[in-house]
Design a protein around this motif. Structure first.
Motif, PDB file in Angstrom:
ATOM      1  N   THR A  45       0.710  -1.130  -0.073  1.00  0.00           N
ATOM      2  CA  THR A  45      -0.042   0.179   0.047  1.00  0.00           C
ATOM      3  C   THR A  45       0.995   1.246  -0.054  1.00  0.00           C
ATOM      4  OG1 THR A  45      -1.817  -1.264   1.198  1.00  0.00           O
ATOM      5  CG2 THR A  45      -1.793   1.265   1.320  1.00  0.00           C
ATOM      6  N   CYS A  46       1.840   1.202   0.893  1.00  0.00           N
ATOM      7  CA  CYS A  46       2.821   2.378   0.923  1.00  0.00           C
ATOM      8  C   CYS A  46       3.401   2.583  -0.366  1.00  0.00           C
ATOM      9  CB  CYS A  46       3.867   2.152   2.027  1.00  0.00           C
ATOM     10  SG  CYS A  46       3.135   2.276   3.758  1.00  0.00           S
ATOM     11  N   ARG A  47       3.986   1.413  -0.840  1.00  0.00           N
ATOM     12  CA  ARG A  47       4.715   1.670  -2.207  1.00  0.00           C
ATOM     13  C   ARG A  47       3.735   2.283  -3.417  1.00  0.00           C
ATOM     14  NH1 ARG A  47       9.477  -1.264  -2.734  1.00  0.00           N
ATOM     15  NH2 ARG A  47       9.896  -2.727  -0.941  1.00  0.00           N
ATOM     16  N   SER A  48       2.369   1.869  -3.331  1.00  0.00           N
ATOM     17  CA  SER A  48       1.543   2.169  -4.185  1.00  0.00           C
ATOM     18  C   SER A  48       1.246   3.625  -4.049  1.00  0.00           C
ATOM     19  CB  SER A  48       0.078   1.510  -4.190  1.00  0.00           C
ATOM     20  OG  SER A  48      -0.759   1.990  -5.052  1.00  0.00           O
ATOM     21  N   MET A  49       1.093   4.384  -3.031  1.00  0.00           N
ATOM     22  CA  MET A  49       0.550   5.610  -2.659  1.00  0.00           C
ATOM     23  C   MET A  49       1.877   6.381  -3.031  1.00  0.00           C
ATOM     24  SD  MET A  49      -2.466   5.539  -1.649  1.00  0.00           S
ATOM     25  CE  MET A  49      -2.629   7.101  -0.989  1.00  0.00           C
ATOM     26  N   LEU A  50       3.046   5.894  -2.530  1.00  0.00           N
ATOM     27  CA  LEU A  50       4.124   6.810  -2.987  1.00  0.00           C
ATOM     28  C   LEU A  50       4.170   6.976  -4.606  1.00  0.00           C
ATOM     29  CD1 LEU A  50       6.756   5.735  -0.385  1.00  0.00           C
ATOM     30  CD2 LEU A  50       5.791   7.822  -0.704  1.00  0.00           C
ATOM     31  N   ALA A  51       4.041   5.972  -5.302  1.00  0.00           N
ATOM     32  CA  ALA A  51       4.240   5.965  -6.739  1.00  0.00           C
ATOM     33  C   ALA A  51       3.208   7.000  -7.287  1.00  0.00           C
ATOM     34  CB  ALA A  51       4.015   4.439  -7.412  1.00  0.00           C
ATOM     35  N   GLY A  52       1.815   6.927  -6.722  1.00  0.00           N
ATOM     36  CA  GLY A  52       0.862   7.786  -7.183  1.00  0.00           C
ATOM     37  C   GLY A  52       1.140   9.239  -6.663  1.00  0.00           C
TER      38      GLY A  52
END
Length: 86
Positions: A45-52
């Motif tokens: 989730t953190c990786r996804s949010m950071l990518a966005g």
């Protein structure tokens, strides 16, 4: 000669710092505790949010991919933390 000044979004920067800290937390969880702490899901989730958050903006359009807007997500984080603790 005109120079463009980059747009600074303090709320976005705050979210990036928040997810970087959370990602570091999830990465630091020992292997025997990862399942109990849902570390794999949290890390993803953190990786996804950071990518966005780090992706270049393409206008001011809203993506209907999630139930929360960026502002609503930030408000939820601030409620969870109790206040603006930085």
């Amino acid at each position: 000669m005109l120079m463009r000044v980059p747009v600074v979004d303090p709320r976005r920067d705050k979210l990036i710092r928040h997810f970087e800290k959370k990602l570091a937390y999830f990465r630091g969880i020992p292997a025997h505790r990862r399942t109990d702490e849902a570390a794999d899901e949290g890390e993803a989730t953190c990786r996804s949010m950071l990518a966005g958050l780090r992706a270049p903006k393409s206008g001011d359009r809203d993506d209907a991919t999630g139930a929360l807007t960026l502002d609503a997500w930030l408000d939820a984080i601030e409620k969870e933390n109790g206040s603006d603790q930085g």
